[in-house]
Enzyme design. Structure first.
Site, PDB file in Angstrom:
ATOM      1  N   HIS A 200      -0.987   0.153 -10.069  1.00 40.96           N
ATOM      2  CA  HIS A 200      -1.640  -0.858  -9.240  1.00 40.96           C
ATOM      3  C   HIS A 200      -2.155  -2.017 -10.107  1.00 40.96           C
ATOM      4  CE1 HIS A 200      -3.662  -1.205  -5.036  1.00 40.96           C
ATOM      5  NE2 HIS A 200      -3.322  -2.403  -5.493  1.00 40.96           N
TER       6      HIS A 200
ATOM      7  N   GLU B 191      -3.077   7.858  -4.272  1.00 42.44           N
ATOM      8  CA  GLU B 191      -3.389   6.937  -5.358  1.00 42.44           C
ATOM      9  C   GLU B 191      -4.821   7.177  -5.808  1.00 42.44           C
ATOM     10  OE1 GLU B 191      -3.896   2.157  -5.864  1.00 42.44           O
ATOM     11  OE2 GLU B 191      -1.982   2.819  -4.985  1.00 42.44           O
TER      12      GLU B 191
ATOM     13  N   ARG C 178       0.859  -1.183   0.000  1.00 39.70           N
ATOM     14  CA  ARG C 178       0.000   0.000   0.000  1.00 39.70           C
ATOM     15  C   ARG C 178       0.893   1.229   0.000  1.00 39.70           C
ATOM     16  NH1 ARG C 178      -3.250  -3.050  -1.388  1.00 39.70           N
ATOM     17  NH2 ARG C 178      -5.384  -3.415  -0.603  1.00 39.70           N
TER      18      ARG C 178
END
Length: 308
Positions: free
Chosen positions: A269, A250, A221
């Site tokens: 991602h 993000e 993360r």
């Protein structure tokens, strides 16, 4: 005696036939929510039922990261909740290795070049052979990475919460000894869960202690790395570089320095490609249904106190 009754499973919306087939392959029977003793959910928390029947004893979530589910207050203590942690480990490990190799081999700059450039010696270009790679949060992803890294001749320094030796790792440290790795390892893979304790695990201090040729890969993360501190370290060449599949914030905004810094590599991602999502989740769900039917502990049980 094991429970031999076929588990009654409610499969939430948004699934495909592969997931339904996996449930049935494991001996589960698909039923409406009102009749279910377990729920397999295939979408995000926004469409999850506000209330579950008291008959539901287990809920399987579709993702490894559960922060949105906890933030929405959906995960309760009345039943067992499991995540998809470990289900996608092989896919993510493969992507993490790609990012690390690209950085260590200098492909981040070469891929952006518009003219032929070659020098006899560039200290920024290295090899994994003989290197020590620290995997911080060496769970499913890290364990899947170990044989990939050792095949390239690297040694693995594993950091886990418990410190129980990880098969294939040259050394395993418990989380209280994380500070020891920053000056010891040549490169780093961040694969730990996002919790209050791991927020900004990589900050200005840890970056300053890394070797000037060190690459750091993050497939966990974005919040585990202090983005501002990382940008400064990359600009100052404090470390070799950073390859990130997750960022903070993000999505990473257009114009952010990380897009153009020559020693940074960003992927949006995608470590777990959509082409492999359903198959991996179906296998994970099937294994848990078999364990549920047999009265055995389930894989990836969520601990609400720890946040994962």
């Amino acid at each position: 005696m094991p429970n031999t009754t076929a588990p009654r499973i409610h499969l939430g919306p948004g699934h495909d036939t592969a997931l339904a087939a996996g449930i049935q392959r494991a001996g589960g029977v698909l039923v409406p929510l009102a009749d279910a003793e377990a729920v397999v959910w295939a979408q995000g928390p926004g469409t999850f039922p506000a209330q579950l029947p008291d008959t539901v004893r287990w809920v399987q979530l579709p993702s490894a990261g559960i922060e949105p589910w906890l933030a929405a207050g959906l995960v309760d203590d009345r039943r067992i909740w499991t995540s998809a942690a470990g289900a996608y480990a092989g896919n993510v490990a493969e992507h993490a290795l790609l990012l690390l190799l690209a950085g260590v081999r200098g492909l981040t700059e070469q891929a952006r070049a518009v003219s032929w450039r070659k020098s006899e010696f560039d200290p920024r270009v290295g090899t994994l052979r003989g290197a020590t790679v620290a995997i911080v949060g060496c769970g499913g992803i890290g364990r899947a990475m170990i044989p990939l890294l050792t095949a390239f001749g690297a040694d693995v320094l594993a950091v886990t919460r418990s410190g129980i030796p990880v098969p294939g790792a040259a050394e395993t440290l418990d989380a209280t000894r994380t500070d020891e790795i920053w000056s010891r390892a040549d490169h780093f893979v961040i694969a730990a869960p996002a919790t209050a304790e791991t927020a900004h695990l990589v900050d200005a201090d840890t970056l300053a202690r890394m070797k000037p040729t060190a690459w750091i890969v993050n497939v966990a993360r974005g919040t585990l790395i202090d983005t501002e501190a990382l940008v400064n370290a990359l600009r100052d060449n404090t470390i070799g570089g950073a390859a990130l599949d997750v960022t903070d914030p993000e999505p990473l905004p257009d114009g952010h320095p990380l897009w153009t810094l020559p020693n940074a590599l960003i992927t949006p991602h995608i470590a777990n490609p959509a082409t492999g999502l359903t198959r991996a989740l179906a296998d994970h769900v099937a294994a848990n249904i078999e364990r549920f039917a047999a009265g055995q502990p389930l894989h990836a049980v969520i601990d609400t106190a720890r946040g994962y």
